[in-house]
Write an enzyme that holds these catalytic residues in place. Structure first.
Site, PDB file in Angstrom:
ATOM      1  N   GLU A 257      11.497  -4.449  10.800  1.00  0.00           N
ATOM      2  CA  GLU A 257      10.122  -4.663  10.333  1.00  0.00           C
ATOM      3  C   GLU A 257      10.041  -4.702   8.824  1.00  0.00           C
ATOM      4  O   GLU A 257      10.749  -3.984   8.139  1.00  0.00           O
ATOM      5  CB  GLU A 257       9.255  -3.486  10.767  1.00  0.00           C
ATOM      6  CG  GLU A 257       9.010  -3.425  12.214  1.00  0.00           C
ATOM      7  CD  GLU A 257       8.168  -2.212  12.545  1.00  0.00           C
ATOM      8  OE1 GLU A 257       8.388  -1.634  13.602  1.00  0.00           O
ATOM      9  OE2 GLU A 257       7.305  -1.835  11.723  1.00  0.00           O
TER      10      GLU A 257
ATOM     11  N   CYS B 280       7.177  -3.422   1.904  1.00  0.00           N
ATOM     12  CA  CYS B 280       7.841  -2.253   2.465  1.00  0.00           C
ATOM     13  C   CYS B 280       9.036  -2.766   3.281  1.00  0.00           C
ATOM     14  O   CYS B 280       8.870  -3.485   4.260  1.00  0.00           O
ATOM     15  CB  CYS B 280       6.823  -1.505   3.331  1.00  0.00           C
ATOM     16  SG  CYS B 280       7.497  -0.117   4.191  1.00  0.00           S
TER      17      CYS B 280
ATOM     18  N   CYS C 188      17.291   4.607  13.023  1.00  0.00           N
ATOM     19  CA  CYS C 188      17.572   5.639  12.026  1.00  0.00           C
ATOM     20  C   CYS C 188      18.251   6.807  12.714  1.00  0.00           C
ATOM     21  O   CYS C 188      17.872   7.192  13.819  1.00  0.00           O
ATOM     22  CB  CYS C 188      16.286   6.103  11.344  1.00  0.00           C
ATOM     23  SG  CYS C 188      16.606   7.320  10.040  1.00  0.00           S
TER      24      CYS C 188
ATOM     25  N   CYS D 114      13.749  12.378  12.505  1.00  0.00           N
ATOM     26  CA  CYS D 114      12.567  13.188  12.198  1.00  0.00           C
ATOM     27  C   CYS D 114      11.648  13.120  13.422  1.00  0.00           C
ATOM     28  O   CYS D 114      11.450  12.049  13.993  1.00  0.00           O
ATOM     29  CB  CYS D 114      11.863  12.663  10.947  1.00  0.00           C
ATOM     30  SG  CYS D 114      12.954  12.654   9.517  1.00  0.00           S
TER      31      CYS D 114
ATOM     32  N   CYS E 158       8.608  10.484  13.752  1.00  0.00           N
ATOM     33  CA  CYS E 158       8.784   9.111  13.271  1.00  0.00           C
ATOM     34  C   CYS E 158       9.228   8.162  14.380  1.00  0.00           C
ATOM     35  O   CYS E 158      10.093   8.501  15.191  1.00  0.00           O
ATOM     36  CB  CYS E 158       9.809   9.116  12.143  1.00  0.00           C
ATOM     37  SG  CYS E 158      10.198   7.475  11.512  1.00  0.00           S
TER      38      CYS E 158
ATOM     39  N   CYS F  17       5.928   2.376   9.706  1.00  0.00           N
ATOM     40  CA  CYS F  17       7.011   1.424   9.954  1.00  0.00           C
ATOM     41  C   CYS F  17       7.845   1.898  11.148  1.00  0.00           C
ATOM     42  O   CYS F  17       8.099   3.071  11.297  1.00  0.00           O
ATOM     43  CB  CYS F  17       7.920   1.327   8.740  1.00  0.00           C
ATOM     44  SG  CYS F  17       7.571  -0.125   7.760  1.00  0.00           S
TER      45      CYS F  17
HETATM   46  N1  SAH Z   1      13.882   7.257   5.707  1.00  0.00           N
HETATM   47  C1  SAH Z   1      13.107   7.235   4.527  1.00  0.00           C
HETATM   48  C2  SAH Z   1      12.281   5.982   4.348  1.00  0.00           C
HETATM   49  C3  SAH Z   1      11.584   5.437   5.547  1.00  0.00           C
HETATM   50  S1  SAH Z   1      10.195   6.314   6.192  1.00  0.00           S
HETATM   51  C4  SAH Z   1      12.229   8.453   4.453  1.00  0.00           C
HETATM   52  O1  SAH Z   1      12.121   9.166   5.434  1.00  0.00           O
HETATM   53  O2  SAH Z   1      11.694   8.705   3.379  1.00  0.00           O
HETATM   54  C5  SAH Z   1       8.889   6.013   5.027  1.00  0.00           C
HETATM   55  C6  SAH Z   1       7.829   7.088   5.057  1.00  0.00           C
HETATM   56  O3  SAH Z   1       6.984   6.969   6.230  1.00  0.00           O
HETATM   57  C7  SAH Z   1       8.401   8.494   5.086  1.00  0.00           C
HETATM   58  O4  SAH Z   1       7.739   9.310   4.171  1.00  0.00           O
HETATM   59  C8  SAH Z   1       8.116   8.894   6.520  1.00  0.00           C
HETATM   60  O5  SAH Z   1       8.169  10.264   6.667  1.00  0.00           O
HETATM   61  C9  SAH Z   1       6.782   8.272   6.770  1.00  0.00           C
HETATM   62  N2  SAH Z   1       6.389   8.199   8.190  1.00  0.00           N
HETATM   63  C10 SAH Z   1       7.185   8.037   9.257  1.00  0.00           C
HETATM   64  N3  SAH Z   1       6.450   8.041  10.393  1.00  0.00           N
HETATM   65  C11 SAH Z   1       5.159   8.191  10.022  1.00  0.00           C
HETATM   66  C12 SAH Z   1       3.921   8.258  10.734  1.00  0.00           C
HETATM   67  N4  SAH Z   1       3.885   8.142  12.045  1.00  0.00           N
HETATM   68  N5  SAH Z   1       2.781   8.439  10.028  1.00  0.00           N
HETATM   69  C13 SAH Z   1       2.829   8.525   8.673  1.00  0.00           C
HETATM   70  N6  SAH Z   1       3.956   8.460   7.955  1.00  0.00           N
HETATM   71  C14 SAH Z   1       5.118   8.302   8.618  1.00  0.00           C
HETATM   72 FE1  SF4 Z   2      14.545   8.131   9.505  1.00  0.00          FE
HETATM   73 FE2  SF4 Z   2      11.933   8.117  10.030  1.00  0.00          FE
HETATM   74 FE3  SF4 Z   2      13.123  10.368   9.206  1.00  0.00          FE
HETATM   75 FE4  SF4 Z   2      12.803   8.337   7.460  1.00  0.00          FE
HETATM   76  S1  SF4 Z   2      11.162   9.531   8.458  1.00  0.00           S
HETATM   77  S2  SF4 Z   2      14.665   9.583   7.803  1.00  0.00           S
HETATM   78  S3  SF4 Z   2      13.049   6.597   8.858  1.00  0.00           S
HETATM   79  S4  SF4 Z   2      13.534   9.273  11.150  1.00  0.00           S
END
Ligand code: SAH
Ligand code: SF4
Length: 361
Positions: free
Chosen positions: A96, A117, A124, A128, A131, A345
């Protein structure tokens, strides 16, 4: 075009590398610049278009290099709203890319910032808990050409000029360090896209040693750290990466980044109901931000289908922000709709793969 094992993706190649290859082929030095002009000024999508190159050279280039195919599968949104692109890569993987148009509410009146973005991996590995990107695990790293390709394709499809990029799509950019840096070099170079390093933000979930590596890079890239918890207790609960590099280590690496780059970093903090939205977390977050002289970006959690986490009520968000402000920290909350999509994303891919699962069964 499908890659053969001997072909290098053309958008992964730097000017010095291309010059070396062309001198091997007995070509004069100016040819490499000509090719780069075709790629990044004229945005050629095949060697056949490069009409000022001798035909024999075009054939040699075709044998050595491939144009990657980022095939748009779906585009959501249009006009002046956030646009989300789903691309299929040459091996069928889906990624994406999200285009966020100028937003006075976010960047101030008169801002013409158009942010892209970008994804750095398919899936990944960091898992987390909140996510969507990590839900199906990790498939593979993107190569630099696929990262640069997201920029070129998004500009081509939208007809817009992008002047800001953030590595906040799918994947953890610092765990695909070499290809991400290579892509950034190509995007930044005057022979490449020509986007200033200060308009490029790398976001990480907290890979402390790689933050130090990034600090050692010559480019003045911007750093965003996904904190999402102001204590180890909270971070451990939602971000497995914190067990590997706990807060103390992460913050030391951030200190080093700030000291070497002499710039402010951003702490990302998504607000999840009952997890990290207490006033104690706000106070601790404020303390961390003041130590690092960092900006804080709070983002109300964007619910993900299949996950139990919720966005706190507006009242609770306001109370959190008020507690944060009392610490004297520099904090903003992003409540824009488009930004919700950016932060989420990984969700479009998830939705499409669930749909195809349904069709398959
Ligand atoms: N892996 C990197 C970059 C990708 S995620 C990182 O974790 O920083 C980009 C941002 O989107 C991160 O801050 C992540 O925690 C946030 N994010 C992921 N899922 C989300 C959600 N459902 N709602 C809001 N932010 C989210
Ligand atoms: Fe990976 Fe999502 Fe955690 Fe970023 S927030 S490190 S994309 S699992």
């Amino acid at each position: 075009m499908k890659f053969t094992p001997t072909q290098t993706p053309i958008h992964s190649v730097t000017l010095p590398e291309l010059s070396a290859k062309l001198s091997e082929l007995g070509q004069p030095a100016y040819r490499a610049k000509q090719v780069m002009e075709w790629l990044y000024l004229k945005r050629a999508r095949s060697f056949a278009e490069m009409t000022n190159l001798p035909a024999a050279l075009r054939s040699s280039l075709e044998a050595a290099f491939a144009f990657d195919s980022l095939e748009p599968v779906r585009t959501l949104g249009s006009g002046d709203t956030t646009r989300k692109f789903l691309f299929r890569l040459h091996d069928g993987s889906l990624i994406e890319t999200v285009l966020i148009p100028a937003s006075p509410a976010l960047y101030g009146e008169g801002s013409d910032r158009r942010t892209l973005c970008i994804s750095s991996q398919v899936g990944c590995a960091f898992g987390c808990k909140f996510c969507a990107s990590g839900l199906n695990g990790f498939s593979r790293n993107l190569h630099a050409g696929e990262i640069v390709g997201q920029f070129l394709k998004a500009e081509q499809i939208s007809g817009e000029k992008i002047n800001n990029i953030v590595f906040m799509g799918m994947g953890e950019p610092l765990s695909n360090f070499d290809e991400v840096i290579r892509a950034i070099e190509i995007i930044n170079a005057s022979w490449g896209v020509g986007l200033g390093a200060r308009h490029i933000t790398v976001s990480t979930s907290g890979l402390a040693p790689r933050i130090r590596d990034l600090a050692a890079q010559p480019l003045q890239l911007r750093l965003a750290v996904s904190l999402h918890g102001a204590t180890d207790e909270v971070r451990n609960q939602i971000m497995p990466v914190n067990r590997r590099w706990p807060l103390a280590e992460l913050l030391d690496a951030c200190d080093e980044y700030v000291a070497r780059k002499k710039q402010r970093i951003t702490l990302e903090f998504i607000l999840i109901e009952g997890i990290n939205d207490s006033l104690e977390q706000a106070a601790e977050l404020g303390r961390i931000a003041r130590r690092l002289e960092a900006k804080i970006n709070c983002i109300p959690y964007n619910p993900v289908q299949g996950l139990e986490w919720k966005r706190p009520s507006l009242r609770r968000q306001d109370a959190f922000m008020a507690a944060l402000e009392r610490t004297g920290a520099d904090a903003t909350i992003r409540r824009e709709k488009g930004v919700d999509i950016q932060a989420a994303c990984g969700q479009l891919r998830l939705q499409v793969s669930q749909e195809s699962d349904k069709t398959a069964s």
